[in-house]
Structures are given as structure tokens and as C-alpha cells.
Write a protein that holds these residues in place. Structure first.
Motif, PDB file in Angstrom:
ATOM      1  N   CYS A 172      36.354  41.706  28.564  1.00 14.37           N
ATOM      2  CA  CYS A 172      34.994  41.964  29.075  1.00 14.37           C
ATOM      3  C   CYS A 172      34.173  40.694  28.949  1.00 14.37           C
ATOM      4  CB  CYS A 172      34.339  43.127  28.338  1.00 14.37           C
ATOM      5  SG  CYS A 172      34.376  43.019  26.527  1.00 14.37           S
ATOM      6  N   PRO A 173      34.533  39.653  29.703  1.00 18.05           N
ATOM      7  CA  PRO A 173      33.921  38.337  29.502  1.00 18.05           C
ATOM      8  C   PRO A 173      32.437  38.274  29.801  1.00 18.05           C
ATOM      9  CG  PRO A 173      35.295  38.359  31.480  1.00 18.05           C
ATOM     10  CD  PRO A 173      35.573  39.630  30.745  1.00 18.05           C
ATOM     11  N   TYR A 204      27.969  46.545  37.839  1.00 17.97           N
ATOM     12  CA  TYR A 204      28.269  45.201  38.322  1.00 17.97           C
ATOM     13  C   TYR A 204      28.939  44.332  37.267  1.00 17.97           C
ATOM     14  CZ  TYR A 204      23.815  43.567  36.194  1.00 17.97           C
ATOM     15  OH  TYR A 204      22.782  43.269  35.345  1.00 17.97           O
ATOM     16  N   PHE A 205      29.323  44.920  36.132  1.00 20.04           N
ATOM     17  CA  PHE A 205      30.109  44.189  35.146  1.00 20.04           C
ATOM     18  C   PHE A 205      31.603  44.358  35.442  1.00 20.04           C
ATOM     19  CE2 PHE A 205      26.023  44.198  33.244  1.00 20.04           C
ATOM     20  CZ  PHE A 205      25.979  43.071  32.455  1.00 20.04           C
ATOM     21  N   ARG A 206      32.403  43.480  34.867  1.00 19.44           N
ATOM     22  CA  ARG A 206      33.815  43.425  35.232  1.00 19.44           C
ATOM     23  C   ARG A 206      34.716  43.671  34.024  1.00 19.44           C
ATOM     24  NH1 ARG A 206      31.748  38.674  37.216  1.00 19.44           N
ATOM     25  NH2 ARG A 206      33.059  37.467  35.807  1.00 19.44           N
ATOM     26  N   CYS A 207      34.534  44.758  33.336  1.00 24.52           N
ATOM     27  CA  CYS A 207      35.376  45.064  32.176  1.00 24.52           C
ATOM     28  C   CYS A 207      36.786  45.394  32.651  1.00 24.52           C
ATOM     29  CB  CYS A 207      34.789  46.229  31.386  1.00 24.52           C
ATOM     30  SG  CYS A 207      33.136  45.887  30.755  1.00 24.52           S
ATOM     31  N   PRO A 241      42.406  48.619  35.144  1.00 25.06           N
ATOM     32  CA  PRO A 241      42.733  47.443  35.974  1.00 25.06           C
ATOM     33  C   PRO A 241      43.521  46.375  35.240  1.00 25.06           C
ATOM     34  CG  PRO A 241      40.475  48.133  36.359  1.00 25.06           C
ATOM     35  CD  PRO A 241      40.973  48.974  35.222  1.00 25.06           C
ATOM     36  N   ILE A 242      43.189  46.127  33.977  1.00 25.78           N
ATOM     37  CA  ILE A 242      43.876  45.063  33.240  1.00 25.78           C
ATOM     38  C   ILE A 242      45.351  45.401  33.048  1.00 25.78           C
ATOM     39  CG2 ILE A 242      43.366  45.971  30.926  1.00 25.78           C
ATOM     40  CD1 ILE A 242      42.852  43.082  30.050  1.00 25.78           C
TER      41      ILE A 242
END
Length: 785
Positions: free
Chosen positions: A566-567, A440-443, A635-636
Motif C-alpha cells: 500500500c505505497p 483512488y488508492f492502490r492497495c 490483485p497482488i
């Protein structure tokens, strides 16, 4: 220096002062380009120009879209990054044929057609358009800005008298200085990265040259948009009104270049075209230039067709002979590669084409891709002296090394490796187990739990049952493994008890197998969900059988970068706190660095220094593991917000400089065969590396991002690779001890792996998920004692 000082100084004094003020840190840049002459029609009739000419029967007024694309594609195939569009000024105001063709093309003006073909080149080839259409209005600049990386117009002169009858700019309304200065100012207001320059030897005086340079400096000081100023020398051309006009001498040209360097702001590059100095072009460096301009391996200089560009190798040799290094750049300079100066599409392409300095990538190599390497490490380079302790500025300087200096950095790292580690190259027989791809993290860099290849690389979201984890560990043991490495996504149902259960189950089944497990993020989460300190939680895991920690989740240990990639992950301080606590309870760990995305060499330096400082405090790091960013499915990168991984030169430098920076605190520098491939690893072994990590058996994270180097490098293949590099292989334990003979024997000739079971997450049996927690909310719960 003031204009009066410049006019009164000797040439030698000016040249010396200009060289001292040269920008670029020892680099002299050039732009690999193709020249696209969209139209040679022009409403102006400058007395020295052979580019512009009236229409000829049977010839088109404009290149077709297919012709433009053919030129651009040839340039892209030759490694160019710039498509230079040069064209006459507003030919439709003078020639009926131009108006007819524009109507047929559905365009009202030449600028309209230029915008169309520039976008076509950007879309179809990835070359970055640099546009030189002459005088422009605000609306025209606004039309072209989204499809260009930069634009330009030569001011040439501020001497209005040169537009009088008989002068070089007579009957050329677009050459009036006030009109050209207006265009340059509008470009500044609209944040357009811009190029301008002066043309010397057409009848102006030296004071008038300085007046023009001062006008450009004033505009740049107001808007900050001038990337470079060109000091171009007039060359007389046959069949022009100025065919018999005297050309400026080389000394006069050098005087003007030096004056430009001393008069212009320090952040503006000074350029002089090498082809117009003929065989004397190396002397232009003596006047302080830091850029050679655009040089094409494909097209001629259509403005000066009689003057071919020097070949790149000749340009590089001349630059090196002055103690400088040649480096390719983009048409947009490094300080302008951001969303303030570039529209979204051009920013994406500029990032993808750039290196860590914002210059053009010097090679086509990318981590994870199969293929050769762009250069080899020299065996006879003289090692650079790095005996003094290296601080941030020294490390940044080393990371910028090119050419011979870069080879000397490699040699210094290789010499130090030999002194510290000898000629052995170690590796560990291990198995990677990624127990879930749910997170569930958004790296932004992670393609393991995200990415368009999910269907054929990861399959559905999965959660590996405990019994399957143990089965894989037992299978690894039977194949000679001494270690199992466990990591995965952060499943919202995981608590600290989950990780404890995994460790306990493996230890009970396989008491001699070393458990190398859990990133700093997993451990921080685990402690926080249980409301215990890091030290207490890690002590519990150690007692259950945890042997050491991988250094993953470090990425770049700088919160400026972490905020972008990776905020919501652990901060720099939190990552260090996990490893500090681990070392205090007797667990060893390593440290990784994931590079080549949005960060700069200064961030690499800070990362290494923070690792070194932590090692001085706690002493528990076994090795540094550089991990070059695999971009293809990240993705980035797909969103256009990252570079395309590090260049090969940057990758080797990271390993080499790390060896120098971390000595004597961290003795082992590891190269990732999954990222570098066998050929890249061979080069890294000559640049300070002494360890090749694990055989892996299974690897999902790099493959998800697009790596093509496979899942396992067997001991047989590993040792053959090491021996082929002239080194001696040593199978090691996780903590760099010797492997028992029976373990080593079991690792050779191992049977194939059974197909792993990755059941869909809906079939997994977990307790009802707790409320997900994020590191920013956990400071109190997991603060180390």
C-alpha cells in the motif's frame, strides 16, 4: 576448522562441533517431491549406476508428455511441491533411438525436451521443477532457468584418477571434475539456485573428499548460489562393475557429513539421503545435517530403487527424538525466493506455495475457504514459560514454533487468557456499512474496490446516500445492534465534512447507537482536506457522536512492507498518529494486523511491539484483531506477487503470540469468523482468543476477496459456537461493557434484513470533487498537536 584439523580430530569431537553449527533454528527440512525419470539413457557408463541403461527393444527413450503429467499430477494430489527431473547425460550423443525420438518431438537435444516438459509441469500442476540433466553449457542453463526453481549436479569428487581405466568414472566424459565444476560455476554466474554434493566410498580418500568440499565452498563464496550440498554414501548394486566394491561404514559417512558442515559456509545446507542409511538414518542427524532431501509419497527413488524412503511420520518421529522438528520445504530454499534468483513464473508459484519462512506450506488450509482444519489444539500440552517480557527476537522465535513447541505456545496463551479474561467469550451485535466501493488508492491486497469478481460481488461502483446509511443503522438497532461500523473506499469527492455529516445524521436519528467508524486513512484524509489538525478534527467528530475507531488500515505497521502492499496509504507513523490523537481526545480504538502476503514473522513482531508501545503511551486500544490475508481475488496475488495467505499454524500462532506479547497492555484478542470460519474459530479459542468480534449483518470486503463464510453470524449461531467450545458467551458493547437486557432480547429472533440500496455512483449527489490528496502530501495539514 582447517582440513588438517578435520583429519586429525576424533569422530565424537567432529560430530559435536557439527551439531553446534547446524543451521535451521531447530528445523530439519525435506522436500515433498515426485521423481520424474525423463530418460534412463545416458552416454556415460559409471561403474556403480543402475539408473542409466542402454535402450531395450520396444521401449521409448523418453517419457511422453502425458506420462510426465500423470506423475506430476499424482504428486500434486499427494501434497508435493517439487517435480525432480533426473535423466541421463546427453543420450542423443550415444544412441540413435534418442536422436530419432527427439526429431519426432521437434527437439534438437534432450535439454530442449526437458525445457518443454518442465514448463508443462509448471503450467499444468504448479509443481516446481528441480532439474538434474547433468553437465550443461551456458546456453542450456539459460534455456532451463525460466522453467525451473532450481537445478543441480553432483560434483561427486575432484579426484581425476577415478576416471582412469578401471575406475568408477572410466568412459564417462561428463564425470570429469573440471566439466562438472564448470557447470556449477556457470550456474552461479547465471543466478541459478543450485544443488551439488559428493559421493563417498567409490575409491576416493578423505583428503580428496575435503578437496571437493573446498571446491564447492569456493564457488559458493564467489556466487552465493549453492543451496545445499549432499553427502551421499555409495551403495553397491548387483550387475554393476562395482557390485563387490566395499561400502563406506556409517561412521565414515558421519565423519564426512560432519566435515562438510564444518568446512562449508554457514548458509549452505548439508543433506544426507535417509533411505541410503536404511534403519540407521536417524544417526545422520548426529552429524549436523539440516535437510533430508527429497522424499516422495508417490514415486520410488529411481536411482536407488532398492532403498525406499522412510515414511514421513517415521522421518518426523526420528527428527523429533533428537529435539528437532521436521518441516517441508520447496526445491528452492527460502533465501532464493525472490526476483534475483527466480524467473517470474517460478517466483509466482514459489510464493504461492510458500509460508512466511519461505518453506513449503505445511497444510492446504486458506483463510476464507470452507473446509476442515489440518490439526487441533492439544488440551494437554505443557505451557511454554513466557514470563519475561518478549522482545523482537523472542517473538520471531515463537512465530517459528512447530510441533510440540507450537502446542506449548498455544497452551501458554490459553492459560494467560484464562487468567486475564476467564472463560467468557464476548461478541458485539453490529452492522457493517461500507458506504462506497470507489477508492483512488492502490492497495495491492484490496479486492473490495478492485478484482475480477467485481461484476457479481460488488456490482457497479456505488455510493450509499445518507438517508440509506441512516435506514440501515435504524434497521440494525431494531435487530438488537448496539453498534454500527462504517468504513469505505476513499472517494475523490470526500472531504472531512462528509464523515462529519454521516456521524451527525446517525446520532440525530439513533442517539443510543454506538458509532464505530472510519479507518486511520479516512481520518487522515478528512483532517487534511479541511486543513486542520488530527486532534481538532477528531474532537469535532467525537462531539458529533463518533464513539470509537476501528483499527483498519494498519495492515502491517512496518514501512518496508507498506511500500510493497500500500505505497500510497498512510505510513506507520501516520497510522499511529491518528490513534494517538484519538486516544488523547477520549476516543477508544482497536488495532488490526493483516498478515500472510509479503511480510515475514519479523514484521509481525515489529507490528505487535509498535502496538504495545503505543498502548503504553496512550492506553486507548480495546483489542487486537488479527486478519489473515484472503488471497483468492486480491490483485497482488493475482499478479503473482504474494503468498496464498497464512497457513493454519501461522494463523493460530499469530493469535497466541499476540496474547503473550501484548500482556498486560491489551487484554482482548479477537478472532475473525469471516476469515477463519466456525471450525477455525473453535481452534483459535483454545489458543488465546477471548472475543469473536461482531455479528456484522453485512460484509463485503472479505467476500470480495473470495471468503466463503457469509455475511452474518446471528447471536443464536454465535452463542452456539461458543458453547460448543466449552466456553460461556457474553454479548458486549463496543467498549466491552454489558449490554442492556432489552438490547440483548431484541437481538434474538431478529427479522431478515431488507435488501440494501447501493445506487450507482453517478446517481449520488456530492459536491464537485476536490483535488484528491494523498497521505504523503498531508504531513503539515494533519500533524497532531
Amino acid at each position: 576448522m582447517s582440513p588438517a584439523d578435520l583429519l586429525g580430530a576424533s569422530l565424537d569431537d567432529l560430530l559435536g562441533a557439527a551439531r553446534e553449527r547446524r543451521r535451521g533454528g531447530g528445523l530439519v527440512t525435506y522436500s515433498p517431491k515426485v521423481f520424474v525419470p525423463l530418460t534412463t539413457l545416458c552416454r556415460d557408463v559409471c561403474g556403480y549406476c543402475t539408473f542409466a541403461r542402454p535402450p531395450r527393444r520396444g521401449e521409448r527413450a523418453y517419457l511422453t508428455e502425458d506420462e510426465v503429467l500423470a506423475i506430476a499430477r499424482a504428486g500434486a494430489a499427494a501434497g508435493c511441491t517439487e517435480a525432480l527431473f533426473t535423466l541421463g547425460d546427453k543420450p542423443e550423443l550415444r544412441y540413435e533411438i534418442a536422436r530419432e525420438e527427439l526429431r519426432a518431438l521437434g527437439c534438437a537435444t534432450t535439454i530442449d525436451y526437458l525445457a518443454r516438459v518442465a514448463k508443462l509441469v509448471l503450467d499444468e500442476t504448479g509443481l516446481l521443477p528441480h532439474l538434474n540433466p547433468g553437465v550443461m553449457t551456458r546456453a542450456e542453463l539459460e534455456l532451463l532457468r525460466p522453467v525451473s526453481a532450481s537445478m543441480g549436479i553432483m560434483l561427486e569428487t575432484t579426484a581425476v584418477r577415478l576416471a582412469e581405466r578401471g575406475g568408477p568414472h572410466w568412459a564417462s566424459p561428463d564425470k570429469l571434475p573440471v566439466r562438472r565444476l564448470e557447470t556449477i560455476e556457470l550456474a552461479g554466474e547465471l543466478k541459478v539456485p543450485f544443488t551439488s554434493g559428493i559421493l563417498i566410498g567409490i575409491g576416493e580418500t578423505r583428503p580428496e573428499r575435503l578437496e571437493a568440499l573446498e571446491a564447492l565452498a569456493k564457488l559458493h563464496n564467489r556466487y552465493g548460489h549453492l543451496q545445499e550440498v549432499i553427502v551421499q554414501n555409495f551403495r553397491a548394486k548387483a550387475k554393476t562393475r562395482m557390485a563387490d566394491h566395499p561400502e563406506p561404514s556409517l561412521d565414515d559417512h558421519l565423519w564426512t557429513i560432519a566435515a562438510a558442515r564444518l568446512l562449508l559456509p554457514e548458509d549452505v545446507s548439508v543433506q544426507a539421503p535417509p533411505n541410503l542409511a536404511y534403519d540407521e538414518f536417524p544417526r545422520l542427524l548426529d552429524a549436523g545435517i539440516d535437510d533430508w532431501g527429497g522424499v516422495s509419497p508417490v514415486t520410488i527413488d529411481h536411482v536407488n530403487p532398492e532403498a525406499p524412503w522412510p515414511e514421513r511420520d517415521r522421518l518426523a518421529a526420528a527428527t523429533r527424538a533428537r529435539g528437532l522438528e521436521l518441516a517441508p520445504r520447496l526445491p528452492v530454499y527460502p533465501g532464493f525466493v525472490d526476483s534475483v534468483w527466480l524467473a517470474p513464473q517460478t517466483l509466482t508459484q514459489a510464493l504461492r506455495s510458500s509460508d512466511s519462512l519461505g518453506l513449503a506450506r505445511e497444510d492446504g488450509w486458506h483463510p476464507g475457504e470452507r473446509g476442515g482444519i489440518p490439526f487441533t489444539v492439544a488440551r494437554d500440552a505443557i505451557p511454554l514459560d513466557t514470563s519475561a517480557e518478549l522482545g523482537e527476537e523472542e517473538l520471531v522465535r515463537l512465530f517459528g514454533a512447530r510441533g510440540e513447541e507450537r502446542q506449548r505456545v498455544f497452551a501458554a496463551a490459553d492459560r494467560l487468557r484464562r487468567e486475564v479474561c476467564g472463560d467468557e467469550v464476548s461478541y458485539v451485535v453490529t452492522r457493517n456499512i461500507q458506504y462506497t466501493n470507489v477508492c483512488y488508492f492502490r492497495c495491492g491486497f484490496c479486492a473490495f474496490s478492485k478484482g475480477k469478481l467485481a461484476a457479481n460481488l460488488r456490482g457497479a461502483p456505488y455510493l450509499v446516500p445518507l438517508e440509506e446509511i441512516v435506514r440501515r443503522a435504524r434497521e440494525a438497532w431494531d435487530r438488537g445492534a448496539t453498534e454500527v461500523c462504517l468504513q469505505g473506499g476513499i472517494h475523490p469527492a470526500f472531504t472531512g465534512d462528509y464523515y462529519a455529516e454521516v456521524v451527525s445524521a446517525i446520532r440525530q436519528a439513533l442517539p443510543e447507537l454506538h458509532i464505530h467508524a472510519f479507518s486511520a486513512l479516512e481520518l487522515w484524509q478528512g483532517a487534511a482536506t479541511l486543513g486542520v489538525s488530527l486532534e481538532d478534527y477528531l474532537e469535532r467528530l467525537r462531539t458529533l457522536g463518533l464513539g470509537s475507531l476501528p483499527g483498519t488500515a494498519a495492515e502491517i505497521l512496518d514501512d518496508e512492507v507498506r511500500a510493497l502492499i500500500c505505497p500510497d496509504k498512510v505510513s506507520t507513523a501516520q497510522w499511529l498518529a491518528v490513534h494517538d490523537a484519538a486516544h488523547r481526545v477520549g476516543l477508544r480504538s482497536n488495532v488490526t494486523i493483516m498478515f500472510g502476503h509479503v511480510e515475514s514473522p519479523r514484521h509481525w513482531a515489529r507490528h505487535l511491539l509498535r502496538a504495545r508501545e503505543q498502548q503504553e503511551r496512550s492506553g486507548g486500544f480495546t483489542e487486537l484483531v488479527p486478519l489473515p490475508f484472503v488471497h483468492m481475488e486480491a490483485p497482488i496475488w493475482l499478479k503473482g506477487h504474494a503468498r496464498s495467505g497464512p497457513t493454519f499454524g501461522e494463523t493460530l500462532l499469530l493469535h497466541a503470540v499476540a496474547r503473550l506479547a501484548l500482556h498486560p497492555q491489551i487484554a482482548n484478542i479477537q478472532a475473525s469468523w469471516v476469515k477463519l470460519g466456525p471450525v477455525g474459530v473453535t481452534a483459535a479459542l483454545a489458543a488465546g482468543v477471548n472475543d469473536l468480534g461482531g455479528t456484522l449483518m453485512n460484509e463485503s470486503i472479505s467476500r470480495s476477496a473470495g471468503s466463503e463464510h457469509g455475511q452474518e453470524l446471528t447471536p443464536e449461531a454465535m452463542e452456539a459456537l461458543i458453547r460448543a467450545s466449552g466456553r460461556s458467551p457474553r454479548q458486549r458493547t463496543t467498549l466491552y461493557g454489558d449490554v442492556p437486557p432489552e438490547r440483548r432480547a431484541a437481538s434474538f429472533g431478529a427479522p431478515p434484513l431488507a435488501a440494501p440500496s447501493n445506487p450507482h455512483v453517478r446517481d449520488a449527489r456530492l459536491q464537485a470533487p476536490p483535488r484528491p490528496v494523498r497521505p504523503g502530501l498531508l504531513a503539515d495539514a494533519a500533524t497532531p498537536r
